[in-house]
Design a protein around this motif. Structure first.
Motif, PDB file in Angstrom:
ATOM      1  N   GLU A 361       0.805  -1.225   0.000  1.00  0.00           N
ATOM      2  CA  GLU A 361       0.000   0.000   0.000  1.00  0.00           C
ATOM      3  C   GLU A 361       0.836   1.272   0.000  1.00  0.00           C
ATOM      4  O   GLU A 361       0.317   2.370  -0.189  1.00  0.00           O
ATOM      5  CB  GLU A 361      -0.935   0.018   1.217  1.00  0.00           C
ATOM      6  CG  GLU A 361      -0.244   0.222   2.566  1.00  0.00           C
ATOM      7  CD  GLU A 361       0.272  -1.056   3.170  1.00  0.00           C
ATOM      8  OE1 GLU A 361       0.605  -1.052   4.362  1.00  0.00           O
ATOM      9  OE2 GLU A 361       0.347  -2.074   2.456  1.00  0.00           O
ATOM     10  N   ALA A 362       2.148   1.135   0.211  1.00  0.00           N
ATOM     11  CA  ALA A 362       3.017   2.312   0.260  1.00  0.00           C
ATOM     12  C   ALA A 362       3.211   2.872  -1.143  1.00  0.00           C
ATOM     13  O   ALA A 362       3.562   2.141  -2.072  1.00  0.00           O
ATOM     14  CB  ALA A 362       4.367   1.954   0.866  1.00  0.00           C
ATOM     15  N   PRO A 363       2.997   4.173  -1.352  1.00  0.00           N
ATOM     16  CA  PRO A 363       3.288   4.755  -2.662  1.00  0.00           C
ATOM     17  C   PRO A 363       4.779   4.678  -2.957  1.00  0.00           C
ATOM     18  O   PRO A 363       5.604   4.920  -2.089  1.00  0.00           O
ATOM     19  CB  PRO A 363       2.813   6.212  -2.521  1.00  0.00           C
ATOM     20  CG  PRO A 363       2.785   6.483  -1.057  1.00  0.00           C
ATOM     21  CD  PRO A 363       2.490   5.175  -0.392  1.00  0.00           C
ATOM     22  N   TYR A 364       5.123   4.316  -4.178  1.00  0.00           N
ATOM     23  CA  TYR A 364       6.519   4.149  -4.588  1.00  0.00           C
ATOM     24  C   TYR A 364       6.785   5.051  -5.788  1.00  0.00           C
ATOM     25  O   TYR A 364       6.135   4.927  -6.827  1.00  0.00           O
ATOM     26  CB  TYR A 364       6.789   2.699  -4.948  1.00  0.00           C
ATOM     27  CG  TYR A 364       8.186   2.434  -5.462  1.00  0.00           C
ATOM     28  CD1 TYR A 364       9.196   2.008  -4.607  1.00  0.00           C
ATOM     29  CD2 TYR A 364       8.500   2.596  -6.806  1.00  0.00           C
ATOM     30  CE1 TYR A 364      10.479   1.750  -5.080  1.00  0.00           C
ATOM     31  CE2 TYR A 364       9.770   2.353  -7.289  1.00  0.00           C
ATOM     32  CZ  TYR A 364      10.756   1.929  -6.422  1.00  0.00           C
ATOM     33  OH  TYR A 364      12.018   1.686  -6.894  1.00  0.00           O
ATOM     34  N   GLU A 410      -9.332   3.433 -12.777  1.00  0.00           N
ATOM     35  CA  GLU A 410      -8.981   2.059 -13.102  1.00  0.00           C
ATOM     36  C   GLU A 410      -7.506   1.913 -13.486  1.00  0.00           C
ATOM     37  O   GLU A 410      -6.966   0.808 -13.480  1.00  0.00           O
ATOM     38  CB  GLU A 410      -9.862   1.531 -14.242  1.00  0.00           C
ATOM     39  CG  GLU A 410      -9.710   2.322 -15.544  1.00  0.00           C
ATOM     40  CD  GLU A 410     -10.709   3.467 -15.619  1.00  0.00           C
ATOM     41  OE1 GLU A 410     -10.926   3.989 -16.716  1.00  0.00           O
ATOM     42  OE2 GLU A 410     -11.285   3.811 -14.571  1.00  0.00           O
ATOM     43  N   SER A 411      -6.838   3.000 -13.822  1.00  0.00           N
ATOM     44  CA  SER A 411      -5.445   2.900 -14.253  1.00  0.00           C
ATOM     45  C   SER A 411      -4.468   2.967 -13.102  1.00  0.00           C
ATOM     46  O   SER A 411      -3.275   2.794 -13.309  1.00  0.00           O
ATOM     47  CB  SER A 411      -5.130   4.027 -15.242  1.00  0.00           C
ATOM     48  OG  SER A 411      -5.182   5.287 -14.585  1.00  0.00           O
ATOM     49  N   ILE A 412      -4.953   3.183 -11.888  1.00  0.00           N
ATOM     50  CA  ILE A 412      -4.070   3.352 -10.749  1.00  0.00           C
ATOM     51  C   ILE A 412      -3.313   2.068 -10.419  1.00  0.00           C
ATOM     52  O   ILE A 412      -2.255   2.094  -9.813  1.00  0.00           O
ATOM     53  CB  ILE A 412      -4.873   3.819  -9.510  1.00  0.00           C
ATOM     54  CG1 ILE A 412      -3.926   4.211  -8.368  1.00  0.00           C
ATOM     55  CG2 ILE A 412      -5.798   2.747  -9.035  1.00  0.00           C
ATOM     56  CD1 ILE A 412      -3.091   5.387  -8.662  1.00  0.00           C
ATOM     57  N   ASN A 415       1.606   0.941 -13.680  1.00  0.00           N
ATOM     58  CA  ASN A 415       2.680   1.911 -13.525  1.00  0.00           C
ATOM     59  C   ASN A 415       2.296   3.199 -14.232  1.00  0.00           C
ATOM     60  O   ASN A 415       1.780   3.181 -15.355  1.00  0.00           O
ATOM     61  CB  ASN A 415       3.977   1.366 -14.139  1.00  0.00           C
ATOM     62  CG  ASN A 415       4.460   0.130 -13.414  1.00  0.00           C
ATOM     63  OD1 ASN A 415       3.945  -0.226 -12.362  1.00  0.00           O
ATOM     64  ND2 ASN A 415       5.461  -0.519 -13.982  1.00  0.00           N
ATOM     65  N   ILE A 416       2.556   4.297 -13.570  1.00  0.00           N
ATOM     66  CA  ILE A 416       2.239   5.603 -14.125  1.00  0.00           C
ATOM     67  C   ILE A 416       3.529   6.383 -14.251  1.00  0.00           C
ATOM     68  O   ILE A 416       4.311   6.450 -13.308  1.00  0.00           O
ATOM     69  CB  ILE A 416       1.244   6.358 -13.227  1.00  0.00           C
ATOM     70  CG1 ILE A 416      -0.056   5.585 -13.115  1.00  0.00           C
ATOM     71  CG2 ILE A 416       0.995   7.764 -13.754  1.00  0.00           C
ATOM     72  CD1 ILE A 416      -0.959   6.074 -12.003  1.00  0.00           C
ATOM     73  N   THR A 417       3.763   6.974 -15.408  1.00  0.00           N
ATOM     74  CA  THR A 417       4.979   7.752 -15.633  1.00  0.00           C
ATOM     75  C   THR A 417       4.619   9.203 -15.884  1.00  0.00           C
ATOM     76  O   THR A 417       3.702   9.517 -16.646  1.00  0.00           O
ATOM     77  CB  THR A 417       5.766   7.199 -16.834  1.00  0.00           C
ATOM     78  OG1 THR A 417       6.101   5.833 -16.578  1.00  0.00           O
ATOM     79  CG2 THR A 417       7.055   7.970 -17.035  1.00  0.00           C
ATOM     80  N   ARG A 418       5.351  10.078 -15.233  1.00  0.00           N
ATOM     81  CA  ARG A 418       5.148  11.518 -15.389  1.00  0.00           C
ATOM     82  C   ARG A 418       6.485  12.195 -15.653  1.00  0.00           C
ATOM     83  O   ARG A 418       7.513  11.799 -15.096  1.00  0.00           O
ATOM     84  CB  ARG A 418       4.516  12.115 -14.128  1.00  0.00           C
ATOM     85  CG  ARG A 418       3.071  11.719 -13.900  1.00  0.00           C
ATOM     86  CD  ARG A 418       2.174  12.468 -14.867  1.00  0.00           C
ATOM     87  NE  ARG A 418       0.772  12.167 -14.641  1.00  0.00           N
ATOM     88  CZ  ARG A 418       0.102  11.247 -15.297  1.00  0.00           C
ATOM     89  NH1 ARG A 418       0.720  10.501 -16.200  1.00  0.00           N
ATOM     90  NH2 ARG A 418      -1.178  11.041 -15.065  1.00  0.00           N
ATOM     91  N   ASP A 419       6.460  13.203 -16.488  1.00  0.00           N
ATOM     92  CA  ASP A 419       7.638  14.020 -16.763  1.00  0.00           C
ATOM     93  C   ASP A 419       7.460  15.316 -15.975  1.00  0.00           C
ATOM     94  O   ASP A 419       6.645  16.162 -16.334  1.00  0.00           O
ATOM     95  CB  ASP A 419       7.732  14.306 -18.261  1.00  0.00           C
ATOM     96  CG  ASP A 419       9.094  14.848 -18.652  1.00  0.00           C
ATOM     97  OD1 ASP A 419       9.864  15.183 -17.733  1.00  0.00           O
ATOM     98  OD2 ASP A 419       9.383  14.948 -19.859  1.00  0.00           O
ATOM     99  N   VAL A 433       9.405  10.593 -13.389  1.00  0.00           N
ATOM    100  CA  VAL A 433       9.002   9.908 -12.155  1.00  0.00           C
ATOM    101  C   VAL A 433       8.017   8.813 -12.506  1.00  0.00           C
ATOM    102  O   VAL A 433       7.033   9.047 -13.211  1.00  0.00           O
ATOM    103  CB  VAL A 433       8.368  10.888 -11.144  1.00  0.00           C
ATOM    104  CG1 VAL A 433       7.891  10.131  -9.912  1.00  0.00           C
ATOM    105  CG2 VAL A 433       9.360  11.969 -10.747  1.00  0.00           C
ATOM    106  N   ARG A 434       8.296   7.616 -12.023  1.00  0.00           N
ATOM    107  CA  ARG A 434       7.403   6.474 -12.259  1.00  0.00           C
ATOM    108  C   ARG A 434       6.769   6.072 -10.933  1.00  0.00           C
ATOM    109  O   ARG A 434       7.462   5.870  -9.942  1.00  0.00           O
ATOM    110  CB  ARG A 434       8.190   5.308 -12.854  1.00  0.00           C
ATOM    111  CG  ARG A 434       7.344   4.075 -13.140  1.00  0.00           C
ATOM    112  CD  ARG A 434       8.097   3.129 -14.043  1.00  0.00           C
ATOM    113  NE  ARG A 434       8.260   3.709 -15.371  1.00  0.00           N
ATOM    114  CZ  ARG A 434       9.219   3.354 -16.235  1.00  0.00           C
ATOM    115  NH1 ARG A 434      10.099   2.455 -15.879  1.00  0.00           N
ATOM    116  NH2 ARG A 434       9.281   3.907 -17.418  1.00  0.00           N
ATOM    117  N   PHE A 435       5.451   5.971 -10.931  1.00  0.00           N
ATOM    118  CA  PHE A 435       4.699   5.571  -9.739  1.00  0.00           C
ATOM    119  C   PHE A 435       4.239   4.130  -9.907  1.00  0.00           C
ATOM    120  O   PHE A 435       3.706   3.755 -10.954  1.00  0.00           O
ATOM    121  CB  PHE A 435       3.493   6.489  -9.543  1.00  0.00           C
ATOM    122  CG  PHE A 435       2.566   6.056  -8.442  1.00  0.00           C
ATOM    123  CD1 PHE A 435       2.786   6.455  -7.132  1.00  0.00           C
ATOM    124  CD2 PHE A 435       1.464   5.254  -8.707  1.00  0.00           C
ATOM    125  CE1 PHE A 435       1.934   6.053  -6.110  1.00  0.00           C
ATOM    126  CE2 PHE A 435       0.611   4.845  -7.700  1.00  0.00           C
ATOM    127  CZ  PHE A 435       0.853   5.248  -6.397  1.00  0.00           C
TER     128      PHE A 435
END
Length: 462
Positions: A361-364, A410-412, A415-419, A433-435
């Motif tokens: 459950e920890a955000p990474y 639903e996409s959570i 892996n989510i990538t942000r610039d 940053v990749r979540f």
């Protein structure tokens, strides 16, 4: 009373990151810049489009933005045990308190960008562990040695004597000492539960402290936390095994350890060796780390530094392993946030992902380019993520986690990538940053959305 290395030679220019032999160039030690900006690495892409997010930069002093004022202080924990710390944001009386713990060989100075920036909004502290930084003793913990050859011409090396001074009886710079130091600091100086943030060794201490004192912790953020510390068994955990080792980091140092320490210390305290380490751990070779280099070099010139290093290296392990401390925090529902520099040559991303598996459950957040010290390499990104995570906890989920506010629910799970883009010294910089998400994160986002919608309805109806 604190030794500052007066009479030491000036710093040399520390460039040459393109040199194959990674040697320090000759010249003046007054311009430590690691390489050039075009050497920055980037996170490998898979071809998918990446959403860009503009985040705030640090306070720009060139434009009159001063940031929070930093105060340097000392706190006497025990007789002769003076702990150095820095603080900012004291006027933010209704804001959550944040405590930063440094890595091995550095101190509170490594969090200057957090103190100046986050101190504008929060109450912020950063401490030096005993035996490091400016928390080194201001008196020799031992009486002078009579053994020829050990202190001859080396009377500046404290701790190399024959007999321990009463105040230093039982002193060893260990995980257990630092855990207790943090506990007393939180209780006596801060006076309330804190959000605790630790890099490298400081990350392990933060987790260890939280595992033993969950009532004093609002949340733990790990910045490339080292997953192990110490080579020798803990006497409380493995008493029989611990008895095999004749010395466990106490004072005085045995004669054979003194000789070994002198030899090793000459090697690792050399300016070239310090520069080599910084070359390894900073992924962005455009960063000016002159202050970091000068602070580390100054600490090595303290008369107690060599013996303190030996005590740290021979100290026993903590009563809890990293994994055991993590499990205890998980069991006690201590919130954990993970931020790891992807290009760290020491604590590689695999270690952070193992933590993520144990605490799903920890955000990474995986940051690139960033090495072992993301808080100093990309403080804009770390501060942004840290602010967002704290707001998420303080609002009980009404405020979404950083980078997830505008995501489809639903996409959570993916892996989510942000610039992340920000301005530094007038130039635009970008960091990827990749979540890593989880089903727990999906449920949190659903709750956050419901709370937000019901909150708006209640506001309209009233």
């Amino acid at each position: 009373n604190v030794y500052h290395g007066k009479g030491s030679r000036p710093f040399k220019a520390l460039e040459g990151f393109n040199n194959v032999d990674s040697k320090v160039l000759s010249g003046n030690y007054d311009g430590y810049v690691i390489g050039s900006e075009d050497e920055m690495g980037r996170m490998s892409e898979t071809g998918e489009s990446v959403t860009k997010v503009l985040i705030p930069g640090l306070p720009d002093e060139s434009n009159g933005e001063c940031g929070a004022r930093i105060s340097s202080c000392f706190w006497q924990w025990k007789p002769k045990f003076n702990v150095h710390y820095e603080k900012s944001g004291a006027e933010n009386v209704n804001s959550p308190p944040l405590l930063f713990l440094p890595g091995f060989g550095v101190g509170s100075f490594h969090y200057e960008n957090q103190l100046k920036d986050l101190g504008c909004e929060y109450r912020v502290w950063a401490i030096d562990f005993l035996g490091q930084g400016m928390s080194l003793p201001f008196e020799d913990p031992t009486s002078p040695s009579r053994e020829e050859g050990i202190t001859e011409g080396k009377d500046f090396l404290w701790g190399f004597g024959d007999k321990t001074e009463p105040w230093a009886n039982g002193l060893v710079y260990s995980m257990d000492l630092w855990r207790d130091q943090v506990r007393h600091f939180v209780e006596e100086v801060i006076g309330e539960p804190v959000y605790i943030v630790g890099n490298s060794l400081g990350g392990f201490v933060a987790l260890y402290f939280a595992a033993c004192n969950p009532q004093l912790v609002k949340g733990v953020t790990l910045l490339n936390a080292t997953p192990f510390w110490g080579f020798f068994p803990n006497p409380m955990k493995s008493p029989r095994l611990a008895r095999i080792f004749s010395w466990s980091g106490t004072f005085p140092l045995p004669a054979n350890v003194r000789k070994l320490t002198e030899f090793v210390w000459q090697k690792i305290s050399d300016p070239e060796s310090i520069a080599d380490v910084l070359r390894q751990v900073y992924a962005d070779h455009s960063i000016n780390v002159d202050k970091v280099f000068s602070h580390i070099l100054e600490t090595t010139q303290h008369p107690a530094a060599a013996a303190s290093f030996a005590s740290i290296m021979f100290a026993p392990q903590g009563e809890l392993s990293f994994r055991e401390a993590l499990s205890r925090c998980h069991m006690n529902n201590v919130p954990i946030c993970l931020m790891y520099g992807k290009e760290d040559p020491w604590v590689k991303p695999v270690w952070g992902r193992q933590v993520k598996k144990q605490v799903p459950e920890a955000p990474y957040y995986e940051i690139s380019p960033a090495g072992h010290c993301p808080h100093d390499e990309v403080p804009e990104v770390v501060n942004y993520l840290l602010r967002g995570w704290i707001k998420n906890l303080e609002s009980e989920g009404a405020v979404g986690l950083p980078l997830l506010d505008d995501m489809e629910m639903e996409s959570i799970q993916n892996n989510i990538t942000r610039d992340l883009e920000f301005v530094r010294e007038g130039s635009k910089k970008s960091v990827m940053v990749r979540f890593l998400g989880s089903k727990f994160s999906l449920w949190n986002l659903i709750k956050s959305s419901l709370k937000s919608r019901f909150g708006k309805l209640e506001t309209k109806s009233s």
